[in-house]
Design an enzyme around this catalytic site. Structure first.
Site, PDB file in Angstrom:
ATOM      1  N   ARG A   1       4.455  32.530 -17.799  1.00  0.00           N
ATOM      2  CA  ARG A   1       5.897  32.797 -17.805  1.00  0.00           C
ATOM      3  C   ARG A   1       6.634  32.239 -19.019  1.00  0.00           C
ATOM      4  O   ARG A   1       7.859  32.125 -19.008  1.00  0.00           O
ATOM      5  CB  ARG A   1       6.508  32.226 -16.519  1.00  0.00           C
TER       6      ARG A   1
ATOM      7  N   ARG B   1      12.659  40.116  -7.073  1.00  0.00           N
ATOM      8  CA  ARG B   1      12.387  38.773  -6.555  1.00  0.00           C
ATOM      9  C   ARG B   1      13.325  38.511  -5.397  1.00  0.00           C
ATOM     10  O   ARG B   1      14.536  38.657  -5.535  1.00  0.00           O
ATOM     11  CB  ARG B   1      12.636  37.737  -7.658  1.00  0.00           C
TER      12      ARG B   1
ATOM     13  N   HIS C   1       9.850  27.600  -6.866  1.00  0.00           N
ATOM     14  CA  HIS C   1      10.555  26.630  -7.707  1.00  0.00           C
ATOM     15  C   HIS C   1      10.021  25.215  -7.580  1.00  0.00           C
ATOM     16  O   HIS C   1      10.784  24.255  -7.383  1.00  0.00           O
ATOM     17  CB  HIS C   1      12.060  26.676  -7.422  1.00  0.00           C
TER      18      HIS C   1
HETATM   19  O1  EZ4 Z   1      15.959  28.528 -12.062  1.00  0.00           O
HETATM   20  O2  EZ4 Z   1      16.596  29.735 -15.302  1.00  0.00           O
HETATM   21  O3  EZ4 Z   1      12.427  32.444 -12.529  1.00  0.00           O
HETATM   22  N1  EZ4 Z   1      13.511  32.079 -12.781  1.00  0.00           N
HETATM   23  C1  EZ4 Z   1      14.026  30.901 -12.522  1.00  0.00           C
HETATM   24  C2  EZ4 Z   1      15.404  30.641 -13.030  1.00  0.00           C
HETATM   25  C3  EZ4 Z   1      15.653  29.157 -13.263  1.00  0.00           C
HETATM   26  C4  EZ4 Z   1      16.774  28.925 -14.209  1.00  0.00           C
HETATM   27  C5  EZ4 Z   1      16.802  27.486 -14.704  1.00  0.00           C
HETATM   28  O4  EZ4 Z   1      17.431  27.435 -15.909  1.00  0.00           O
HETATM   29  O5  EZ4 Z   1      13.392  30.099 -11.892  1.00  0.00           O
HETATM   30  O6  EZ4 Z   1      16.326  31.220 -12.169  1.00  0.00           O
HETATM   31 CO    CO Z   2      11.364  30.700 -11.769  1.00  0.00          CO
END
Ligand code: EZ4
Ligand code: CO
Length: 403
Positions: free
Chosen positions: A284, A147, A213
């Site tokens: 997920r 990622r 996000h």
């Molecule tokens: O931001 O776990 O895909 N993974 C994520 C993580 C989250 C954190 C939040 O607790 O988006 O890195």
């Molecule tokens: Co995430």
């Protein structure tokens, strides 16, 4: 066999973890993870004040009955705190069942469907150059899926790129949430440049992922998905806040970039429409937040009917206990996709001794009975709880935004 005690252990060997230990009259015990990042103590209270008293004297082999009792019996169903508490108990009960049967959890689920579990790691940089280098380092460590996140020109550190983000304790040391700054317009133009550069440098074989996000609107996400198509991402994650499920229809009409969603989901009800309408490619949900082994198995079986593949959330705040449970499920589940794995610090590995093993870009759950993860309580006691939060996010004019 009877449950004699339910202990809740809170420790902070770099991040806060909430761990349940269920003891029985036959000396066998089970371990479960109930960590909800930034709201840890509410799960502790839920477990200690409202769940433990209900379990003493019960038969730990009746996992399904206890799951239903805690889910339906609460009247107030679902939600992250309730479901993390149920997850912790469920994971510990499956651990006990495996130890009684003298079988690893993946065998109880139906046996291995594969030899190893593909994971993806995280790489990030403040500039494209730094991010490309960071991806190269992970590739050299043997990861086949990575990622990539990058800083945006004109903005301070954003999600996944800097100290103020969710890397290690970065955003959490001040005991108050760090505040990040976001601009969708600055972000949108920059991300395709990162992936163009990554494909130029590393070719087409590496699986590349990106996590938005929850920052975009549906039409913005559709545009980003289209712009990223030439770079053939493994997925675009959480493009839009998951409350707006219908919004994913619009994204789907516009782009063939695969979509992953659901790290903050607790039950199948959060994902039902998205799966039925095939609006996502990867689900997920993870054992610690979606009802333990019992809850996750149910969601994943449902997803399999619609060709949606699994991708358990697995950053550092998912403890090595839940990681263990995840990897057993991953080895079994027919519609496996990938497992997130950002790794742990040496101290975290010591506090939670585990049978699961890493080999380059792959994990295996190991052959220990149960899920194979324990907690060193003496060591854990040296690292007491510290109040800590994930960052929050504001637009450049100060408006609160999604983090
Ligand atoms: O931001 O776990 O895909 N993974 C994520 C993580 C989250 C954190 C939040 O607790 O988006 O890195
Ligand atoms: Co995430």
């Amino acid at each position: 066999m009877k449950i004699t005690d339910v202990k809740v252990i809170v420790c902070s060997p770099g991040r806060n973890f909430v761990t349940v230990k269920i003891l029985t009259d036959e000396g066998i015990y089970g371990i479960g993870d109930g960590t909800v990042n930034g709201r840890e103590l509410s799960v502790v209270s839920y477990l200690q004040d409202h769940v433990a008293p209900l379990l003493i004297g019960r038969d730990p082999s009746r996992i399904e009955d206890i799951w239903q009792y805690l889910y339906r019996g609460a009247y107030w169903r679902r939600g992250p705190i309730t479901m993390a508490a149920i997850s912790a108990i469920d994971m510990a009960l499956w651990d006990i069942k495996g130890k009684v049967a003298n079988m690893p959890l993946y065998q109880l689920l139906g046996g291995a469907s594969r030899e190893k579990v593909m994971v993806y790691s995280h790489a990030q940089g403040m500039t494209i150059e730094e991010a490309v280098d960071a991806v190269g380092k992970k590739r050299d460590e043997g990861y086949v899926a990575i990622r990539a996140q990058v800083g945006i020109p004109g903005l301070p550190a954003i999600y996944g790129t800097g100290k103020g983000s969710d890397q290690g304790k970065g955003g959490m040391v001040d005991a108050l949430p760090n505040e990040e700054v976001w601009s969708t317009s600055k972000y949108m133009g920059h991300i395709p440049k990162l992936f163009a550069s990554l494909r130029d440098t590393y070719g087409d074989d590496l699986h590349l992922l990106h996590d938005t996000h929850h920052r975009l609107t549906p039409i913005e996400a559709a545009r980003l998905g289209k712009d990223l198509e030439p770079f053939r991402l493994f997925w675009l994650e959480d493009p839009v806040p998951a409350e707006l499920q219908e919004g994913y229809r619009l994204i789907r009409q516009h782009t063939t970039t695969p979509i992953a969603l659901g790290e903050i989901f607790n039950t199948i009800w959060d994902a039902k429409l998205l799966i039925e309408e095939q609006l996502i490619d990867y689900i997920r949900t993870t054992s610690v937040h979606a009802g333990g082994v019992t809850g996750l198995r149910r969601i994943f079986d449902f997803a399999s009917i619609y060709h949606v593949r699994t991708a358990c959330h697995g950053p550092m705040d998912v403890s090595p206990v839940a990681m263990g449970a995840n990897v057993h499920i991953d080895l079994w589940v027919p519609n496996f996709g990938i497992q997130e794995f950002s790794g742990y610090t040496p101290l975290m590995h010591e506090v939670f001794p585990h049978a699961w093993k890493q080999d380059g870009g792959y994990l295996h759950p190991g052959e220990a009975p149960g899920h194979g993860v324990d907690i060193d309580e003496t060591l854990a006691a040296k690292y007491p709880y510290e109040r800590a939060y994930l960052p929050v996010n504001r637009l450049e004019d100060g408006t609160i935004w999604h983090w």
